[in-house]
Design an enzyme around this catalytic site. Structure first.
Site, mmCIF file in Angstrom:
data_model
loop_
_atom_site.group_PDB
_atom_site.id
_atom_site.type_symbol
_atom_site.label_atom_id
_atom_site.label_comp_id
_atom_site.label_asym_id
_atom_site.label_seq_id
_atom_site.Cartn_x
_atom_site.Cartn_y
_atom_site.Cartn_z
ATOM 1 C CE1 TYR A 1 47.685 37.329 45.278
ATOM 2 C CE2 TYR A 1 48.319 38.333 42.882
ATOM 3 C CZ TYR A 1 48.514 38.142 44.226
ATOM 4 O OH TYR A 1 49.955 38.087 44.697
ATOM 5 C CB ALA B 1 48.391 43.961 41.860
#
Ligand SMILES: Cc1cc2nc3c(=O)[nH]c(=O)nc-3n(C[C@H](O)[C@H](O)[C@H](O)COP(=O)(O)O)c2cc1C
Length: 477
Positions: free
Chosen positions: A189, A64
């Site tokens: 997220y 990520a």
């Protein structure tokens, strides 16, 4: 031996997706290493990812990688928000490719879960003094637990900026030589937060507000609030009602048309007090009603002394105070309403109380309504319609404001569990504050809005001064 007769397991066969071919179907998941400084990849990342390519994987994904500094999960996360991040990632992509693997990268924004400590240091939110930063999210609702930081609710400008950040990071990834791009939309997220009911409070119209305006064939407009709903199935187990959620929670709208013909419904959505765009409109037709033997909605008669139905007939109410169900919950009402109907009754009184039908009547429920109770109330409303009962619904129970009343053995002193009480996180120090405190009033108005949306599909309660002073609601037949 004939080599042609050996079949290669699919796992090791190449896979082509559009113009990218993987040499096999083994892909290395993006795995955060929490080992970057200011988002810049270093030898750790080079070795971690390079060795997976040398090891034979078909696809090697970079972890990520934040599209903006505030989108990093931790201070050690990779980033691609500026030109300086490109070169070290390009080195990795080149090495991965030179060993026969496809180089992929996941770009991400951690939203309200950003600004956390490294996992091996506990992973809790970092204050700014500890090297953390302010976070953003669709609503100003914290994740909770170890991640208590309240995010700033994103404005349209923030959303546009983050969109641009994703586009710019994708272009940098291309420049760095990556052939495979993944948008991180999981793990709570930012992308995950937008459609998630836990990242906002669907009971708080200041955070998310859905209003449906119905325009009738004669041109009258009526706006009704949509409400957050969870369906349940009910069962009687050992003499007690057990409710089991069925399906996903969802928004619902209830509206009772009063004229036949073509209607328009226009749905307006606001988040954080800002319009989410042009209202969506749908059209529908209401056929002419068949005679049903029903008399319409309840209203106060012209002399202000009696009730009447909307066809002008006087309404005499004869019934009972069946204020709460016992262990059998709504099953009790199955028996009661039928018996009352058989006895010629047409009226029942219900109480929304701390122990039955309460939406906001217990600690932890402040503007966080109990959807089980709400469903039970739906059920009782439906049953009332079927059995010809008019309902008098009391929105609260007097004991909720009692502290030391000796009546009922003191069992009615519910102030200590009242959600509006400061000791339960509410705005009121004393019971009387409930009636004077501005914050309490604002929160209570949100409950009234919910009640109007969910149960006020009768014009008898959605017009007039319902929200100002009534504590009761009478439903139509
Ligand atoms: C150390 C570690 C870091 C991870 N980092 C990421 C990440 O950056 N992005 C992501 O989407 N998933 C991440 N994950 C989840 C993995 O990509 C993968 O989905 C998860 O490990 C489940 O797959 P598995 O059953 O093959 O382990 C991470 C997992 C681990 C163990």
């Amino acid at each position: 031996m004939d080599n042609n007769s050996i079949s290669v397991p699919p796992l090791f066969q190449p896979l082509t997706i559009r113009f990218v071919t993987l040499r096999n179907r083994i892909g290395v998941s993006p795995m955060c290493q929490y080992s970057a400084e200011d988002g810049v990849a270093n030898d750790w990342h080079f070795v971690h990812l390079g060795s997976r390519a040398v090891g034979g994987a078909g696809l090697v994904m970079v972890e990520a990688t934040a599209v903006a500094p505030e989108g990093r999960i931790t201070p050690g996360c990779l980033g691609l928000w500026s030109g300086k991040h490109i070169e070290p990632l390009a080195r990795i992509a080149k090495f991965v490719k030179s060993h026969g693997a496809v180089a992929g990268i996941q770009i991400a924004h951690a939203g309200r879960k950003a600004s956390a400590d490294l996992p091996w240091q506990g992973g809790a939110h970092l204050s700014e003094a500890q090297g953390g930063w302010p976070t953003i999210a669709p609503s100003a609702v914290p994740f909770g637990g170890d991640l208590p930081k309240v995010p700033r609710a994103m404005t349209d400008t923030d959303i546009a900026r983050v969109q641009n950040d994703f586009v710019a990071a994708a272009k940098r990834a291309l420049t760095a030589g990556f052939e495979w791009l993944e948008l991180h939309a999981a793990h709570g997220y930012l992308f995950n937060e937008f459609p998630s009911p836990v990242a906002t409070n669907c009971f708080d119209p200041d955070l998310i507000r859905l209003d449906a305006t119905f325009t009738s064939p004669s041109g009258r407009n009526l706006t009704v609030p949509a409400f957050w709903y969870q369906d349940f199935s009910r069962a009687l187990t050992n003499g007690a009602e057990v409710l089991t959620p069925t399906g996903a929670p969802q928004w619902r709208i209830r509206f009772t048309p009063t004229e036949p013909g073509n209607y328009t419904m226009s749905l307006n959505v606001q988040t954080n007090d800002v319009s989410a765009g042009k209202p969506a409109a749908i059209h529908f037709n209401v056929p002419v009603a068949q005679p049903s033997g029903r008399h319409g909605y309840v209203r106060v008669g012209p002399d202000k002394r009696y009730f009447e139905t909307s066809d002008g007939r006087p309404l005499r109410l004869v019934g009972a105070n069946v204020c709460w169900g016992e262990n059998q919950g709504t099953f009790d009402y199955d028996t009661w309403f039928v018996s009352m109907q058989n006895a010629g009754e047409n009226f029942a009184r219900l109480w929304m109380s701390p122990w039955f039908l309460g939406l906001e009547h217990m600690p932890g429920r402040l503007n966080n309504y109990d959807l089980r109770s709400a469903w039970q109330l739906d059920y009782i409303f439906d049953l009332a319609n079927q059995t010809g009962m008019y309902l008098l619904l009391c929105f609260d129970h007097h004991g909720m404001f009692q502290t030391n009343n000796r009546n009922w053995g003191g069992s009615n002193n519910f102030w200590k569990t009242n959600a509006y009480n400061q000791i339960n996180g509410g705005p009121c120090e004393k019971p009387n504050d409930f009636f004077t405190d501005g914050t309490a009033k604002t929160i209570y108005e949100k409950r009234l809005r919910y009640l109007i949306g969910r149960y006020g599909y009768s014009p008898a309660c959605s017009r007039g001064n319902f929200s100002m002073r009534l504590t009761t609601l009478i439903i139509p037949l």
